[in-house]
Design a protein around this motif. Structure first.
Motif, PDB file in Angstrom:
ATOM      1  N   ALA A  71       0.832  -1.207   0.000  1.00 36.54           N
ATOM      2  CA  ALA A  71       0.000   0.000   0.000  1.00 36.54           C
ATOM      3  C   ALA A  71       0.866   1.256   0.000  1.00 36.54           C
ATOM      4  N   TRP A  72       1.932   1.248   0.790  1.00 43.93           N
ATOM      5  CA  TRP A  72       2.847   2.395   0.859  1.00 43.93           C
ATOM      6  C   TRP A  72       3.550   2.596  -0.484  1.00 43.93           C
ATOM      7  N   THR A  73       3.951   1.503  -1.095  1.00 47.41           N
ATOM      8  CA  THR A  73       4.626   1.577  -2.399  1.00 47.41           C
ATOM      9  C   THR A  73       3.690   2.146  -3.460  1.00 47.41           C
ATOM     10  N   GLY A  74       2.435   1.712  -3.442  1.00 48.49           N
ATOM     11  CA  GLY A  74       1.474   2.186  -4.415  1.00 48.49           C
ATOM     12  C   GLY A  74       1.189   3.677  -4.312  1.00 48.49           C
ATOM     13  N   ARG A  75       1.469   4.261  -3.137  1.00 45.55           N
ATOM     14  CA  ARG A  75       1.262   5.705  -2.961  1.00 45.55           C
ATOM     15  C   ARG A  75       2.584   6.463  -3.070  1.00 45.55           C
TER      16      ARG A  75
END
Length: 340
Positions: A71-75
């Protein structure tokens, strides 16, 4: 002085440890995809990364421990990659759109927004969700949904549904645009403009146009940024209209920025490049790093496509998202072919 939690760990340290497994996994998978692309150039690395992420999620191969990092990578990683992409462009590139191409872009945004907002209630989709879908699909995906949500007084369920629809249909467009562009014999410039005018998220535009060529990618980013610039006047206009109509107040609610900060960072990177402040020796190293970060973001975005959640939203929102995507793709392609 702040006291570290038992075991000597700090909140920041715990957050980093939670993010690392998903981040490293996304980077490793992206690196493998890009290496495979270098070996077999016909395979688009960013698209392959997205498909692997989606496939792993659908097959249940992603343990829960990876979710925070993905999730952090996607943002965050996605936005960093987009900012670095600005170092590959100069101001002259951003001024490359002609008046007729800008006109097609404006018509595409206006028609997509108007048709989606009008059709939603007639399909049985709530007015608030219809407004969020219309904004996200016509402008810039999840960032646009976030910016409109305070003005629309949207609840978390409507926001989550709109973002899920953007992820689903934008991912499908990543596959459809390069395939259809090849089948229709579109030039690289036309294919890039089509992706920039019709595909929802910035990263999805990068993946779709990047699968065509570097030339298509360059013009696609320019067209997409022109759409993003329209976010501020659109959100402001809807807010004024709702206040005049006596819509619900958003006083005291946190407002999302009208123009996403990563877009500001992208433009700043373009200015830095145009001013000659980046040493020539640095630029060749920036490109592979940028591609790797965007590839990791594609893995993460693919992993966030949860079919079970989309099924729970019901057929009507899914139908609305499908129509909005077809309208954006159809109007923009028709306009581009019309102007030659």
């Amino acid at each position: 002085m702040p006291v570290a939690p038992a075991g000597g760990d700090t909140p920041r340290g715990a957050a980093v440890r939670a993010v690392l497994p998903g981040l490293v996994t996304a980077l490793v998978v992206a690196g493998a995809c890009l290496a495979l692309t270098a070996w077999v150039p016909v395979l688009p690395g960013l698209l392959l990364a997205l498909l692997l992420g989606a496939g792993a999620r659908a097959a249940g191969l992603l343990p829960a421990a990876l979710d925070p990092g993905l999730a952090w990578t996607g943002r965050r990683v996605l936005r960093t990659g987009v900012v670095l992409l600005g170092l590959q462009l100069a101001v002259g590139d951003l001024l490359d759109l002609g008046a007729r191409e800008v006109a097609v872009l404006l018509v595409t945004v206006a028609v997509t927004f108007a048709v989606t907002r009008w059709l939603g209630p007639r399909l049985g989709v709530g007015r608030t969700l219809s407004l969020l879908v219309a904004t996200g699909f016509s402008i810039c995906g999840a960032a646009a949904v976030a910016a409109m949500s305070p003005v629309a007084d949207a609840d978390e369920e409507d926001v989550a549904t709109a973002v899920a629809l953007v992820t689903l249909y934008g991912s499908l467009a990543i596959v459809a645009v390069p395939v259809l562009a090849g089948a229709l014999g579109l030039s690289d410039r036309t294919a890039g403009l089509w992706a920039g005018m019709a595909v929802h998220e910035v990263a999805q535009v990068v993946a779709a146009a990047g699968a065509v060529s570097a030339a298509a990618l360059s013009v696609a980013v320019v067209a997409k940024l022109a759409r993003v610039v329209l976010l501020a006047p659109l959100v402001a206009g809807v807010g004024v209209a709702r206040r005049r109509a006596g819509g619900p107040s958003t006083t005291g609610r946190r407002r999302a920025p009208l123009v996403p900060l990563f877009v500001v960072g992208f433009l700043a990177a373009v200015l830095v490049r145009s001013a000659g402040l980046v040493p020539d020796v640095v630029l060749p190293a920036v490109k592979p790093v940028t591609t790797l970060l965007l590839g990791a973001a594609m893995v993460a975005l693919g992993s966030q496509i949860r079919v079970d959640r989309l099924i729970r939203t019901g057929a009507r929102p899914l139908a609305l998202g499908g129509v909005a995507t077809v309208v954006a793709l159809g109007v923009s392609l028709a306009g581009l072919l019309l102007i030659g």
